[in-house]
Design an enzyme around this catalytic site. Structure first.
Site, short mmCIF file in Angstrom:
data_model
loop_
_atom_site.label_atom_id
_atom_site.label_comp_id
_atom_site.label_asym_id
_atom_site.label_seq_id
_atom_site.Cartn_x
_atom_site.Cartn_y
_atom_site.Cartn_z
CG ASP A 104 -0.36 0.00 2.53
OD1 ASP A 104 0.89 -0.10 2.61
OD2 ASP A 104 -1.09 0.09 3.53
CB SER A 105 4.58 1.78 0.03
OG SER A 105 4.89 0.71 -0.84
CG ASP A 158 0.25 -4.01 2.15
OD1 ASP A 158 0.04 -4.76 3.12
OD2 ASP A 158 1.06 -3.06 2.17
CE LYS A 162 2.92 -5.83 3.80
NZ LYS A 162 2.39 -4.83 4.77
CD GLU A 188 0.70 -1.67 8.15
OE1 GLU A 188 0.42 -0.96 9.15
OE2 GLU A 188 1.15 -1.21 7.09
CD GLU A 195 7.99 -0.81 7.55
OE1 GLU A 195 7.01 -1.49 7.21
OE2 GLU A 195 8.23 0.33 7.13
O1 KIV Z 1 3.53 -1.14 1.60
C1 KIV Z 1 4.69 -1.58 1.56
O2 KIV Z 1 5.47 -1.28 0.65
C2 KIV Z 1 5.12 -2.47 2.63
C3 KIV Z 1 6.56 -2.85 2.68
C4 KIV Z 1 7.32 -1.72 3.22
C5 KIV Z 1 6.79 -4.09 3.44
O3 KIV Z 1 4.34 -2.84 3.45
#
Ligand code: KIV
Length: 267
Positions: free
Chosen positions: A47-48, A86, A116, A118, A185
């Site tokens: 989600d970055s 994510d 994924k 968090e 992280e």
């Molecule tokens: O969103 C992302 O890019 C991430 C990575 C930093 C692991 O969660």
């Protein structure tokens, strides 16, 4: 026995415990193709991308629709690489039912191999529910970018012994709930090493030192696509953003000077 030409699966990633492997984020078919061509086993549609591609200042504005759209594009380019999506902010926190329905969309509509999310012990029940319904889950503990408002920034986690112990408990809870691997992280290397030694599933570090099983970087950071300064834990293997600007400037100058197009570019 798998060969280099076999597609990467969750089972193959799980079997990487104790071996080093590289992962990157991908945001579209092009970056996914680059990662696959480089032999990267796992690509995360992080989600970055809300920051690197969509121009937001945090990951919070990422929506289900945006993540599904980008995940489908990554899947089309990924080849053998395992694609994990994510889950965006507020797509899994409200209830386990909502988490299951949203996670299912990533597999059913976008073609991802897993998701994924968090959080550690607080998310263990959700992870178990997803895993019990056939959805592979990559855990993520330590610095949690979706908690940026609660943390007041992006502070390194686990510096105090009590915090480190909590992170070990988080990792064990995720493993117990069925996570196939865990992202670590933003934590001191000694804490990441302790966690890595405490679980049987691979750990994948970002800003967590060299003793994780795998390492992951955001592809825009790694390739220097975004310009600007990078966090300390990033290694920039290229400066593609600067190269792109130089190429575009050259194109502009050639057009303005009448050097492009030439006869060789004409039908
Ligand atoms: O969103 C992302 O890019 C991430 C990575 C930093 C692991 O969660």
């Amino acid at each position: 026995m798998s060969t280099d030409t076999d597609a990467w699966t969750v089972a193959r990633i799980r079997a990487m415990k104790g071996r080093r492997f590289a992962c990157v984020t991908a945001t579209d078919a092009v970056t996914a193709r680059w990662a696959d061509a480089a032999g990267i086993p796992l690509v995360l549609v992080g989600d970055s991308l809300a920051m690197t591609v969509l121009g937001h200042s945090t990951t919070l504005p990422a929506t289900m629709e945006a993540m599904l759209h980008h995940t489908a594009a990554v899947v089309r380019g990924a080849g053998r690489a395992l694609v994990i999506a994510d889950m965006p902010f507020m797509s899994y926190q409200v209830s386990d039912d909502q988490a299951l329905a949203n996670a299912g969309r990533f597999l059913q509509e976008a073609g991802a191999a897993g998701v994924k999310l968090e959080g550690g012990r607080v998310r263990a029940g959700t992870v178990r529910r997803l895993v019990n319904n056939g959805i592979p889950v990559l855990g993520h503990i330590g610095l949690l970018p979706q908690s940026v408002r609660a943390m007041g920034g992006y502070p390194v986690q686990g510096r105090r012994p009590s915090e480190a112990a909590r992170l070990v408990a988080d990792a064990r809870a995720l493993e117990d709930a069925g996570a196939f691997a865990i992202v670590l992280e933003g934590m001191p290397p000694a804490v990441a090493r302790r966690i890595t030694q405490s679980v049987q599933v691979p750990t994948i570090g970002i800003g967590a030192g060299p003793q994780c099983d795998g390492q992951i970087l955001v592809i825009h950071d790694l390739l220097g696509l975004a310009g600007g300064r990078s966090p300390k834990f990033v290694a920039r293997y290229a400066e593609l953003g600067a190269q792109a600007v130089a190429a575009l400037e050259q194109f502009r100058r050639d057009v303005e000077a009448g050097r492009f197009p030439t006869t060789e570019h004409c039908y």
